[in-house]
Design a protein around this motif. Structure first.
Motif, PDB file in Angstrom:
ATOM      1  N   PRO A  32       8.494  12.746  -5.081  1.00 53.55           N
ATOM      2  CA  PRO A  32       8.013  12.206  -6.184  1.00 53.55           C
ATOM      3  C   PRO A  32       6.364  12.403  -5.822  1.00 53.55           C
ATOM      4  CG  PRO A  32       9.006  10.252  -4.860  1.00 53.55           C
ATOM      5  CD  PRO A  32       9.460  11.750  -4.265  1.00 53.55           C
ATOM      6  N   SER A  33       5.878  12.300  -4.879  1.00 52.68           N
ATOM      7  CA  SER A  33       4.470  12.387  -4.548  1.00 52.68           C
ATOM      8  C   SER A  33       4.070  13.611  -4.257  1.00 52.68           C
ATOM      9  CB  SER A  33       4.255  11.443  -3.298  1.00 52.68           C
ATOM     10  OG  SER A  33       4.627  10.049  -3.663  1.00 52.68           O
ATOM     11  N   ALA A  34       4.804  14.767  -4.730  1.00 54.78           N
ATOM     12  CA  ALA A  34       4.340  16.021  -4.350  1.00 54.78           C
ATOM     13  C   ALA A  34       4.641  16.919  -5.695  1.00 54.78           C
ATOM     14  CB  ALA A  34       5.016  16.784  -3.158  1.00 54.78           C
ATOM     15  N   GLY A  35       4.261  16.245  -6.707  1.00 55.51           N
ATOM     16  CA  GLY A  35       4.648  16.970  -8.048  1.00 55.51           C
ATOM     17  C   GLY A  35       6.098  17.071  -8.324  1.00 55.51           C
ATOM     18  N   ASN A  36       7.043  16.190  -7.940  1.00 63.47           N
ATOM     19  CA  ASN A  36       8.340  16.153  -8.308  1.00 63.47           C
ATOM     20  C   ASN A  36       8.896  17.379  -7.612  1.00 63.47           C
ATOM     21  OD1 ASN A  36       8.402  13.634  -9.568  1.00 63.47           O
ATOM     22  ND2 ASN A  36       7.319  14.663 -11.189  1.00 63.47           N
ATOM     23  N   ARG A  37       8.418  18.203  -6.525  1.00 58.62           N
ATOM     24  CA  ARG A  37       8.875  19.121  -5.881  1.00 58.62           C
ATOM     25  C   ARG A  37      10.476  18.918  -5.195  1.00 58.62           C
ATOM     26  NH1 ARG A  37       5.942  22.792  -1.005  1.00 58.62           N
ATOM     27  NH2 ARG A  37       7.880  24.054  -0.646  1.00 58.62           N
ATOM     28  N   MET A  38      11.446  19.683  -5.557  1.00 55.23           N
ATOM     29  CA  MET A  38      12.807  19.698  -5.279  1.00 55.23           C
ATOM     30  C   MET A  38      12.996  20.465  -3.797  1.00 55.23           C
ATOM     31  SD  MET A  38      15.150  20.149  -8.412  1.00 55.23           S
ATOM     32  CE  MET A  38      14.450  21.661  -8.925  1.00 55.23           C
ATOM     33  N   VAL A  39      13.513  19.790  -2.745  1.00 56.93           N
ATOM     34  CA  VAL A  39      13.754  20.193  -1.521  1.00 56.93           C
ATOM     35  C   VAL A  39      15.170  20.161  -1.020  1.00 56.93           C
ATOM     36  CG1 VAL A  39      13.036  20.170   0.992  1.00 56.93           C
ATOM     37  CG2 VAL A  39      11.310  19.661  -0.875  1.00 56.93           C
ATOM     38  N   ASN A  40      15.908  21.193  -0.711  1.00 49.53           N
ATOM     39  CA  ASN A  40      16.984  21.182  -0.171  1.00 49.53           C
ATOM     40  C   ASN A  40      17.231  20.472   1.272  1.00 49.53           C
ATOM     41  OD1 ASN A  40      18.393  22.289  -2.586  1.00 49.53           O
ATOM     42  ND2 ASN A  40      17.863  24.329  -1.891  1.00 49.53           N
TER      43      ASN A  40
END
Length: 495
Positions: free
Chosen positions: A349-357
């Motif tokens: 959430p603190s990195a542009g809502n980046r999704m990470v598997n």
């Protein structure tokens, strides 16, 4: 494609189907579960000279006694009539094929003109009850006790029941809002049953929530098919992914489990959402399944990250990816604060809502600071699979220990013992059955509630979980695990 199902002929030949355009069902062939080719599309209307079909959903491919079967949900009308039709609800049909050409014939109703669970064209419940309406999401399972059919029926939402095809007069109810009180996040939807048996344990996997909302995968474990009910623990296999504003980013559901050369794979559909959180599409994905010592599964997209405490400090979480890049912060101190645990659920959430598997993560980093200056951190390598990671900050203390243990007989109760480091003596129970009852987890923070004494976490060398049925503690069974005095998560398997 949504609602995937896979039939395994052998380790080098599989067939994948799922919901497509609503009029036909695609059937793909694969030798390795990686590259797929379209074998044929099943057109139920073309196969049946009398009826037309629409709303073809959620196929189940299988084989029994040398015959191949295709179960699917649909509406059926006489040739030429409008479909969907008013006054109807979706129901389930089955077609068969004699060989691996999978040239399935005309659909047939299940148990027609009986009082058994059956294909029901109309929208009303059967006189014997709504759980006799085989509506959607059929799943067949070949067991030593025979061939079983699991299915979804409608009453106050979506519910799951089953029966042995050789003894259809007995219906087993498993889960759903007409049977149990469900948590709000399940939205009255329990559907998409899938069965697995591994090392003597049966699994009922199912999806909860609306497909365009809180959709997620869950499962129940038991020692028999009839025992797969919410009287057992309901475990999360996935959870919806949301951005920092709470809008949906991704959901997961309607899965099938297939094994190849000793490895298990979870094949499921994944919902995609636009930036405001509006559902846009579903596609089929695959992920390896990893099992814990008690037989439970590591989750698809959740990691519990714990670290030791420094008084007066706040914390921030970074991710180190397998390609060497760093996402930092992934969860910043304004969210974590002075807590010593956070849950990474696939979104930074603190990195542009980046999704990470999970599988792309090589390490977790915890930064710690008692001022506005950030520099020191600890890092822990990650295997890409596990649900739990512990990081030890130099000079930090362990504020709590999360205990978890294997589920025993349905209705079993549990208690917690500890062994003191200074004397070697066991305190049992430390947390008694009146507190633990049927829970499968407990957070120990230094207090033995039952005798009313404090025992520091650093003064513990082992945890022990005991279990009994109907208060018969004279015949309790116990499982213990050594403890190093620092770790913040201790799983225990009761033999």
């Amino acid at each position: 494609m949504a609602d995937p199902d896979v039939y395994k002929e052998n380790d080098d030949l599989f067939f994948l189907s799922g919901t497509g355009d609503g009029r036909t069902l695609p059937i793909y062939e694969t030798n390795d579960l990686s590259s797929f080719r379209l074998k044929r599309s099943y057109d139920a209307s073309a196969a049946d000279p009398t009826y037309d079909y629409c709303m073809l959903w959620a196929p189940d491919l299988g084989k029994y006694n040398g015959v191949y079967y295709l179960y699917f949900s649909a509406q059926r009308v006489p040739n030429g009539m409008a479909c969907p039709a008013t006054g109807q609800d979706v129901t389930t049909f089955v077609a068969s094929a004699p060989d691996l050409n999978l040239n399935f014939g005309a659909p047939q109703p299940i148990n027609p003109n009986t009082t058994y669970p059956r294909t029901t064209i109309g929208s009303a419940c059967t006189p014997q009850g709504c759980n006799r309406n085989i509506r959607i999401d059929s799943a067949t399972f070949n067991d030593t006790s025979g061939r079983w059919l699991f299915y979804v029926w409608f009453d106050r939402g979506n519910n799951i029941s089953s029966f042995n095809l050789a003894a259809p007069g007995t219906v087993y109810n498993h889960t759903g809002p007409a049977l149990y009180t469900l948590p709000a996040n399940e939205e009255g939807i329990n559907e998409a049953p899938e069965l697995l048996k591994r090392n003597g344990i049966y699994y009922l996997l199912f999806s909860s929530g609306w497909y365009n909302s809180q959709y997620a995968m869950n499962y129940i474990m038991a020692d028999s098919l009839p025992a797969l009910t919410r009287a057992r623990a309901v475990r999360q296999l996935s959870q919806p992914m949301r951005n920092d504003a709470g809008a949906l980013i991704q959901t997961h559901g309607h899965n099938v489990v297939v094994d190849r050369r000793g490895e298990f794979f979870n094949i499921f559909h994944q919902g995609a959402f636009s930036p405001p959180g509006t559902f846009t599409s579903r596609s089929t994905y695959k992920q390896r399944i990893a099992f814990k010592p008690d037989g439970s599964m590591h989750s698809l997209n959740q990691v519990n990250v714990r670290w030791t405490r420094l008084t007066g400090y706040n914390y921030s979480l970074d991710l180190v990816l397998r390609d060497g890049t760093v996402i930092g912060p992934c969860i910043y101190a304004g969210i974590i604060g002075s807590a010593n645990k956070t849950v990474f659920n696939g979104v930074c959430p603190s990195a542009g809502n980046r999704m990470v598997n999970k599988g792309d993560i090589a390490a977790f980093r915890i930064f710690y600071s008692n001022s506005s200056t950030w520099g020191p951190f600890v890092e822990k390598a990650y295997d890409g699979v596990s649900d739990d990671v512990f990081l030890e900050i130099p000079g930090g203390t362990t504020p709590f220990v999360d205990l978890s243990w294997s589920e025993e007989e349905t209705g079993a109760q549990y208690s917690i013992d500890i062994q003191r480091r200074d004397t070697g003596a066991w305190i049992g129970p430390c947390i008694g059955v009146n507190s633990v009852n049927r829970s499968l987890a407990w957070t120990y923070s230094g207090r033995c509630d039952t005798p009313g004494i404090n025992v520091a976490i650093s003064n513990i060398t082992a945890f022990r979980i005991c279990t009994a049925m109907n208060g018969d503690w004279a015949h309790a069974r116990c499982g213990s695990t050594p403890y190093d005095g620092k770790s913040m998560h201790v799983p225990i398997v009761i033999p």
